[in-house]
Enzyme design. Sequence first.
Site, PDB file in Angstrom:
ATOM      1  N   HIS A 294     -45.561   7.715  19.834  1.00 23.23           N
ATOM      2  CA  HIS A 294     -45.486   6.248  18.940  1.00 23.23           C
ATOM      3  C   HIS A 294     -44.773   6.925  17.596  1.00 23.23           C
ATOM      4  O   HIS A 294     -44.078   6.047  16.848  1.00 23.23           O
ATOM      5  CB  HIS A 294     -46.594   5.746  18.715  1.00 23.23           C
TER       6      HIS A 294
ATOM      7  N   GLU B 126     -57.733   5.496  27.309  1.00 24.37           N
ATOM      8  CA  GLU B 126     -57.221   4.309  26.797  1.00 24.37           C
ATOM      9  C   GLU B 126     -56.600   3.347  27.981  1.00 24.37           C
ATOM     10  O   GLU B 126     -56.062   2.474  27.403  1.00 24.37           O
ATOM     11  CB  GLU B 126     -56.124   4.477  25.638  1.00 24.37           C
TER      12      GLU B 126
ATOM     13  N   ASP C 297     -55.383   0.842  22.360  1.00 21.11           N
ATOM     14  CA  ASP C 297     -55.018   0.663  23.708  1.00 21.11           C
ATOM     15  C   ASP C 297     -56.204   0.474  24.653  1.00 21.11           C
ATOM     16  O   ASP C 297     -56.051  -0.398  25.818  1.00 21.11           O
ATOM     17  CB  ASP C 297     -54.046   1.897  24.356  1.00 21.11           C
TER      18      ASP C 297
END
Length: 318
Positions: A99, A205, A229
């Site tokens: 990310h 996740e 997540d």
Amino acid sequence: MVRTRAAAVTGALQTFRLCISRQSVSSGIHHPRIGQPLRFMSSSAMAASAKMTTSNKLKQVFTEGKRPAMGFWQMIPGANVSRVLARSGADWVMVDCEHGNIDDAAMHDAVPAIAALGVSPIVRLPDIQPWMVKRALDSGAHGILVPLIRTVDEVKSVVSAAKFPPLGTRGFGSPIAVQNFHPEPTLTEYLQQANDSLLTMVQIETKEALDSVEEIAPLVDVVFIGPFDLGNNIGHPIINGKTDAELDDAIARIYKATVAAGKKCGIFCTSGEQAKKYADMGFHMINVATDFTALQATMVDALAVAQGKVQGEKAASY
């Protein structure tokens, strides 16, 4: 220069071939190219001279078992950012290629900058693809973190990509990796010690991974919880910093399965207060802050004070 590097790699490979055991073929362990039985040095035999293990700070904190390993998340590219984080007292810095705004070149800048300060650079991959595992470890990372794992087979694939034969399928040949361990190992020492010294971590996740966590945990070194997540995927997202009881239960299940497997459990936190909470619960590896959000929060707070504004309580933010 090219000949010197080629000679070094050739020498290491020759030494590697000398590790071929003379034990019975019935052992069943064969190098896929050489076709003969293999025998790496045992962990106990290598303990006294394992340069890579002693220079992997995160692994050392795990081994000592006296306290949790605290770290920071790097999303902003730049070796100077890496150095600021590493100088802040962290045991490890997560170079976030998933990310974060960090590509392959920025990863290669961050990893040595962190390692040079005696802190463990860990790389979070963009995906589970084996070539990404190779690129991260060849940069000299002390470990990898693989996001969004779903199945046991995916975890086995990741572990294979992270290990040299006979334990896996990782290719050997990068002269870059060795420079990020101090004292610096030779290429031969890196080949012999990497499987035991580097950390393989996966993030739980997804609902599928949660349902299989008892099977996943024994396969890796660290099971790392991505609460945002995970909450999304089990239908209980974190909204304005609030964690539902169902998500808390899922986190507790992951921690229990990891400890039962004799492995380390990590979790992503968004503040020092939250990190302290999970440290008191026994978690072994804890993120304390992220560079991007910490920078933003500091600037907003400073400006608010300058303008005479009252700051309200902040919700948990990635």
